[in-house]
Design a protein around this motif. Structure first.
Motif, PDB file in Angstrom:
ATOM      1  N   MET A   3     110.926  72.461  62.303  1.00  0.00           N
ATOM      2  CA  MET A   3     110.878  73.342  61.180  1.00  0.00           C
ATOM      3  C   MET A   3     110.725  74.754  61.008  1.00  0.00           C
ATOM      4  SD  MET A   3     112.255  71.306  58.756  1.00  0.00           S
ATOM      5  CE  MET A   3     112.004  69.769  57.829  1.00  0.00           C
ATOM      6  N   PHE A   4     109.449  74.921  61.981  1.00  0.00           N
ATOM      7  CA  PHE A   4     108.767  76.090  61.847  1.00  0.00           C
ATOM      8  C   PHE A   4     107.794  76.261  63.312  1.00  0.00           C
ATOM      9  CE2 PHE A   4     105.635  78.998  59.138  1.00  0.00           C
ATOM     10  CZ  PHE A   4     105.402  79.887  60.214  1.00  0.00           C
ATOM     11  N   PHE A   5     108.594  77.024  64.139  1.00  0.00           N
ATOM     12  CA  PHE A   5     108.235  77.224  65.550  1.00  0.00           C
ATOM     13  C   PHE A   5     107.114  78.360  65.754  1.00  0.00           C
ATOM     14  CE2 PHE A   5     108.378  78.498  70.025  1.00  0.00           C
ATOM     15  CZ  PHE A   5     108.102  77.052  70.777  1.00  0.00           C
ATOM     16  N   ALA A   6     105.979  78.389  65.843  1.00  0.00           N
ATOM     17  CA  ALA A   6     105.083  79.555  66.183  1.00  0.00           C
ATOM     18  C   ALA A   6     104.225  79.499  67.079  1.00  0.00           C
ATOM     19  CB  ALA A   6     104.378  79.835  64.862  1.00  0.00           C
ATOM     20  N   SER A   7     104.723  78.913  68.325  1.00  0.00           N
ATOM     21  CA  SER A   7     103.564  78.846  69.544  1.00  0.00           C
ATOM     22  C   SER A   7     103.258  80.239  70.006  1.00  0.00           C
ATOM     23  CB  SER A   7     104.409  78.336  70.875  1.00  0.00           C
ATOM     24  OG  SER A   7     103.674  78.395  71.861  1.00  0.00           O
ATOM     25  N   GLY A   8     101.773  79.946  70.475  1.00  0.00           N
ATOM     26  CA  GLY A   8     101.253  81.340  71.006  1.00  0.00           C
ATOM     27  C   GLY A   8     101.105  81.270  72.591  1.00  0.00           C
ATOM     28  N   CYS A   9     101.935  80.504  73.269  1.00  0.00           N
ATOM     29  CA  CYS A   9     101.733  80.534  74.520  1.00  0.00           C
ATOM     30  C   CYS A   9     102.278  81.797  75.208  1.00  0.00           C
ATOM     31  CB  CYS A   9     102.430  79.201  74.870  1.00  0.00           C
ATOM     32  SG  CYS A   9     101.800  77.865  74.662  1.00  0.00           S
ATOM     33  N   PRO A  10     103.264  82.254  75.009  1.00  0.00           N
ATOM     34  CA  PRO A  10     103.569  83.439  75.774  1.00  0.00           C
ATOM     35  C   PRO A  10     102.371  84.599  76.198  1.00  0.00           C
ATOM     36  CG  PRO A  10     105.428  82.894  74.112  1.00  0.00           C
ATOM     37  CD  PRO A  10     104.195  82.001  73.759  1.00  0.00           C
ATOM     38  N   VAL A  11     101.519  84.720  75.025  1.00  0.00           N
ATOM     39  CA  VAL A  11     100.551  85.606  75.249  1.00  0.00           C
ATOM     40  C   VAL A  11      99.218  84.865  75.101  1.00  0.00           C
ATOM     41  CG1 VAL A  11     101.747  87.848  74.873  1.00  0.00           C
ATOM     42  CG2 VAL A  11     100.623  86.592  72.980  1.00  0.00           C
ATOM     43  N   LYS A  12      99.085  83.651  75.088  1.00  0.00           N
ATOM     44  CA  LYS A  12      97.868  82.905  75.021  1.00  0.00           C
ATOM     45  C   LYS A  12      96.810  83.202  73.775  1.00  0.00           C
ATOM     46  CE  LYS A  12      98.457  80.233  78.831  1.00  0.00           C
ATOM     47  NZ  LYS A  12      98.805  78.743  78.517  1.00  0.00           N
ATOM     48  N   GLN A  13      97.477  83.050  72.820  1.00  0.00           N
ATOM     49  CA  GLN A  13      96.675  83.445  71.355  1.00  0.00           C
ATOM     50  C   GLN A  13      96.846  82.376  70.396  1.00  0.00           C
ATOM     51  OE1 GLN A  13      98.485  87.058  70.261  1.00  0.00           O
ATOM     52  NE2 GLN A  13     100.348  86.075  69.555  1.00  0.00           N
ATOM     53  N   ALA A  14      96.126  82.484  69.338  1.00  0.00           N
ATOM     54  CA  ALA A  14      96.107  81.548  68.206  1.00  0.00           C
ATOM     55  C   ALA A  14      97.251  82.090  67.334  1.00  0.00           C
ATOM     56  CB  ALA A  14      94.852  81.746  67.387  1.00  0.00           C
ATOM     57  N   SER A  15      98.255  81.150  66.795  1.00  0.00           N
ATOM     58  CA  SER A  15      99.234  81.658  66.042  1.00  0.00           C
ATOM     59  C   SER A  15      98.777  82.485  64.664  1.00  0.00           C
ATOM     60  CB  SER A  15     100.132  80.504  65.582  1.00  0.00           C
ATOM     61  OG  SER A  15     100.421  79.861  66.884  1.00  0.00           O
ATOM     62  N   LYS A  16      97.633  82.210  64.228  1.00  0.00           N
ATOM     63  CA  LYS A  16      97.180  82.666  63.098  1.00  0.00           C
ATOM     64  C   LYS A  16      97.222  84.327  63.246  1.00  0.00           C
ATOM     65  CE  LYS A  16      93.924  81.689  59.246  1.00  0.00           C
ATOM     66  NZ  LYS A  16      92.904  81.008  58.812  1.00  0.00           N
ATOM     67  N   LEU A  17      96.876  84.675  64.447  1.00  0.00           N
ATOM     68  CA  LEU A  17      96.996  86.176  64.418  1.00  0.00           C
ATOM     69  C   LEU A  17      98.420  86.772  64.317  1.00  0.00           C
ATOM     70  CD1 LEU A  17      95.113  86.363  68.121  1.00  0.00           C
ATOM     71  CD2 LEU A  17      94.293  87.070  65.873  1.00  0.00           C
ATOM     72  N   MET A  18      99.316  85.737  64.507  1.00  0.00           N
ATOM     73  CA  MET A  18     100.695  86.376  64.163  1.00  0.00           C
ATOM     74  C   MET A  18     100.996  86.098  62.817  1.00  0.00           C
ATOM     75  SD  MET A  18     103.222  85.101  67.172  1.00  0.00           S
ATOM     76  CE  MET A  18     102.815  83.424  67.035  1.00  0.00           C
ATOM     77  N   ILE A  19     100.501  85.189  62.257  1.00  0.00           N
ATOM     78  CA  ILE A  19     100.942  84.617  60.720  1.00  0.00           C
ATOM     79  C   ILE A  19      99.650  84.123  60.078  1.00  0.00           C
ATOM     80  CG2 ILE A  19     102.365  82.952  59.501  1.00  0.00           C
ATOM     81  CD1 ILE A  19     103.551  82.403  62.282  1.00  0.00           C
ATOM     82  N   PRO A  20      99.022  85.281  59.281  1.00  0.00           N
ATOM     83  CA  PRO A  20      97.926  84.857  58.567  1.00  0.00           C
ATOM     84  C   PRO A  20      98.038  84.196  57.434  1.00  0.00           C
ATOM     85  CG  PRO A  20      98.316  87.184  58.416  1.00  0.00           C
ATOM     86  CD  PRO A  20      99.310  86.562  59.427  1.00  0.00           C
ATOM     87  N   VAL A  21      99.181  84.324  56.792  1.00  0.00           N
ATOM     88  CA  VAL A  21      99.454  83.475  55.584  1.00  0.00           C
ATOM     89  C   VAL A  21     100.720  82.668  55.627  1.00  0.00           C
ATOM     90  CG1 VAL A  21      99.650  83.988  53.291  1.00  0.00           C
ATOM     91  CG2 VAL A  21      98.264  85.423  54.288  1.00  0.00           C
ATOM     92  N   THR A  22     100.726  81.328  55.359  1.00  0.00           N
ATOM     93  CA  THR A  22     101.851  80.544  55.140  1.00  0.00           C
ATOM     94  C   THR A  22     101.536  79.404  53.984  1.00  0.00           C
ATOM     95  OG1 THR A  22     103.505  79.412  56.223  1.00  0.00           O
ATOM     96  CG2 THR A  22     101.596  79.215  57.122  1.00  0.00           C
ATOM     97  N   ASN A  23     102.136  79.453  52.950  1.00  0.00           N
ATOM     98  CA  ASN A  23     101.803  78.833  52.022  1.00  0.00           C
ATOM     99  C   ASN A  23     103.017  78.571  50.845  1.00  0.00           C
ATOM    100  OD1 ASN A  23     100.142  77.384  50.219  1.00  0.00           O
ATOM    101  ND2 ASN A  23      98.988  78.642  49.668  1.00  0.00           N
ATOM    102  N   ASN A  24     102.861  77.628  50.087  1.00  0.00           N
ATOM    103  CA  ASN A  24     103.685  77.317  48.853  1.00  0.00           C
ATOM    104  C   ASN A  24     105.270  77.047  49.491  1.00  0.00           C
ATOM    105  OD1 ASN A  24     101.698  79.211  47.376  1.00  0.00           O
ATOM    106  ND2 ASN A  24     102.384  77.874  45.972  1.00  0.00           N
ATOM    107  N   ASN A  25     105.261  76.624  50.608  1.00  0.00           N
ATOM    108  CA  ASN A  25     106.722  76.173  51.018  1.00  0.00           C
ATOM    109  C   ASN A  25     107.059  74.615  50.947  1.00  0.00           C
ATOM    110  OD1 ASN A  25     107.066  78.891  52.576  1.00  0.00           O
ATOM    111  ND2 ASN A  25     105.208  78.183  53.509  1.00  0.00           N
TER     112      ASN A  25
END
Length: 566
Positions: free
Chosen positions: A446-468
């Motif tokens: 459904m929702f792919f947001a791996s942090g592996c390419p730059v070894k980071q937490a996905s929350k850095l990319m996507i601080p808000v996801t809600n009401n889905n």
């Protein structure tokens, strides 16, 4: 939860991606005419006093001032003063090229279909064994594309020659020895054209012109083109370099590179059919404030240019303030709608994006976009991809049966231009907001947001996801989310929202539905994405920010349904 750095989208795939990659939106996927039935919309534009008239059989000695005494096109273009209207009678205008050097309105005669073609009818064929030859053929359109635009599997893509027999395109081959049924070869050195299909009793058309209408001179600014068809041009049916050009209710099809290229500001493309072009339907470069509205953009990249470099239904680069609204974008052998390279302040709303053979909507190395109230289905690898881009706001989209419904990714690619970085165009994926969307039964995740390419937490990319809302027929497949918790746990699979919520604190008000019977849509399997009575998506959405509500065309500050709204 499984720790997996290479789940679903491999790092090698992501590396390849880094190289490339107010109207009511219909909530059903429209049926699009095939190439054999493609035509021009019937229009009925008023004819102002003082208009000039042209026809395929117009004579220089005619008055040019009445429908029954038309001129040829060249005389009208040369003679009409700036601000005049030229009315095209129906029929086929052969081997035509128009360079606008003044502001003109070019329009179809009421209820007639004028086709401007960059081809000529070819006769005088000589049979040579099992193939046919045309001598004295003085047209050859050699490649003009950079190497990365060419898919090695289709090396002839950059050659822009075209031949049609009874309206059906032949395939270009690289040598006379390879000519067979359904193919052709241009021998530019010896001025010969070869075809492998018997031309007897058939109409053979071959390309002779590079562009159709060129609104390039700044004096052409403000010109209007409406109700015309432009086909068989080696480069573009329409090339826009002047500002404020309007193109509406026209058909731009079967051109060697692009249906239309926009290289200036303020263009308006409305209600057009832009289909079956060799590389792209719409090519926008520094096309600031482009308005792309209510068009059908379909079946482009017929020549199989590289999907990860230059092909697209519509692709814009270095563009500020483009609006893509209310378009039907389907069956392109490429990305459907592509925002690329340092484009900013884009609005992509109320579109139906269906069955493209790459991503449905791509935002790549760009900044600040509204992507909202779109119906996006059947695209691969992603319905929406946000790649090395910042401040994407993804609201109220219906995402169904895409390989990944939503893919958000950051890689090591970074902007080095200080003037762009100062405007927030960093090429770093940050500040993505995901709200009020319906994720419906993807074929992968459904929702792919791996942090592996730059070894980071996905929350850095996507601080808000809600009401889905997430809908699947079974609990284990497809995965709801693939997410990086930290640099060491860069790709975790979450099969339920409950487990994701517990691990991240996100999606607090989102809905997870697992049911063999879909409670959301009237008939998603038939591409009818209207909400059914009693759908759990009704009234569940968070009130929209004013600018997003205005872009979609709904009221701000009140609860909305989930998924596409118009």
């Amino acid at each position: 939860m499984n720790n997996q750095c290479n789940t679903y989208f491999s790092l090698s795939t992501l590396a390849k991606l880094t190289l490339a990659v107010l109207v009511a939106v219909p909530l059903t996927v429209p049926r699009i005419a095939n190439s054999a039935t493609l035509n021009i919309k019937r229009t009925n534009y008023g004819i102002p006093n003082g208009a000039y008239f042209v026809s395929p059989t117009g004579k220089p000695g005619n008055s040019g001032r009445s429908a029954n005494s038309p001129w040829p096109v060249a005389k009208a273009i040369a003679s009409a003063p700036s601000g005049a209207t030229i009315v095209f009678r129906g029929g086929t205008y052969r081997n035509v090229q128009i360079a606008l050097n003044k502001r003109l309105t070019l329009q179809a005669y009421p209820n007639e279909q004028p086709w401007l073609k960059g081809s000529t009818v070819v006769d005088g064929w000589v049979q040579e064994g099992s193939i046919w030859r045309k001598d004295g053929w003085n047209f050859s359109f050699l490649p003009v594309e950079e190497g990365k635009a060419i898919d090695p599997k289709y090396p002839m893509a950059g050659h822009r020659d075209m031949v049609y027999i009874n309206g059906v395109a032949l395939k270009q081959v690289g040598s006379k020895a390879n000519v067979g049924p359904g193919t052709f070869f241009v021998d530019g050195r010896n001025n010969k054209l070869y075809i492998g299909t018997n031309p007897s009793g058939k109409t053979v058309e071959a390309t002779t012109q590079t562009e159709g209408i060129m609104a390039w001179n700044s004096a052409a600014s403000g010109s209007v083109i409406r109700g015309l068809g432009l086909a068989h041009y080696a480069n573009q049916g329409l090339k826009i370099g002047a500002s404020g050009i309007t193109v509406e209710n026209s058909t731009l099809a079967w051109n060697g590179l692009d249906g239309v290229a926009v290289l200036s500001s303020g263009a308006k493309l409305r209600g057009n059919t832009i289909s079956y072009n060799g590389r792209r339907g719409v090519n926008g470069v520094r096309s600031h404030r482009l308005q792309l509205e209510n068009n059908v953009i379909s079946h482009n990249n017929t020549e199989n240019f590289s999907k990860s470099w230059s092909a697209g239904g519509a692709k814009i680069i270095w563009t500020d303030g483009a609006v893509m609204r209310g378009n039907t974008v389907n069956n392109n052998k490429s990305i459907g709608l592509w925002i690329d390279e340092s484009s900013t302040n884009s609005t992509v709303v109320n579109n139906v994006v269906h069955n493209n053979s790459s991503n449905g909507i791509s935002m790549e190395i760009s900044h600040n976009a509204i992507i909202a109230s779109n119906v996006i289905s059947g695209n691969a690898p992603a319905g929406i991809i946000i790649l090395n881009s910042s401040s994407a706001r993804i609201y109220n989209n219906t995402l169904a049966r895409n390989q990944a419904n939503l893919l958000v990714q950051d890689t090591s690619r970074r902007n080095t231009k200080s003037n762009e970085i100062s405007k927030g165009i960093t090429w770093v994926t940050r500040n993505t907001i995901v709200k009020n969307n319906i994720f419906w039964n993807s074929s992968g995740t459904m929702f792919f947001a791996s942090g592996c390419p730059v070894k980071q937490a996905s929350k850095l990319m996507i601080p808000v996801t809600n009401n889905n809302a997430y809908y699947r027929r079974s609990a284990g497949k497809p995965a709801n989310l693939i997410w990086g918790l930290n640099s060491n746990q860069c790709s975790q699979t979450f099969s339920s929202l409950a487990s994701f919520r517990s691990a991240t604190g996100l999606e607090a008000n989102s809905l997870d539905v697992v049911n063999s019977s879909d409670p959301f849509f009237v008939n998603a399997n038939a591409n009818d994405f209207r909400l059914k009575s009693g759908s759990p998506a009704i009234g569940r959405g968070e009130p929209l920010p004013a600018d997003i509500a205005n872009a979609i065309g709904v009221a701000a500050g009140r609860k909305v349904n989930l998924g596409a709204l118009r």
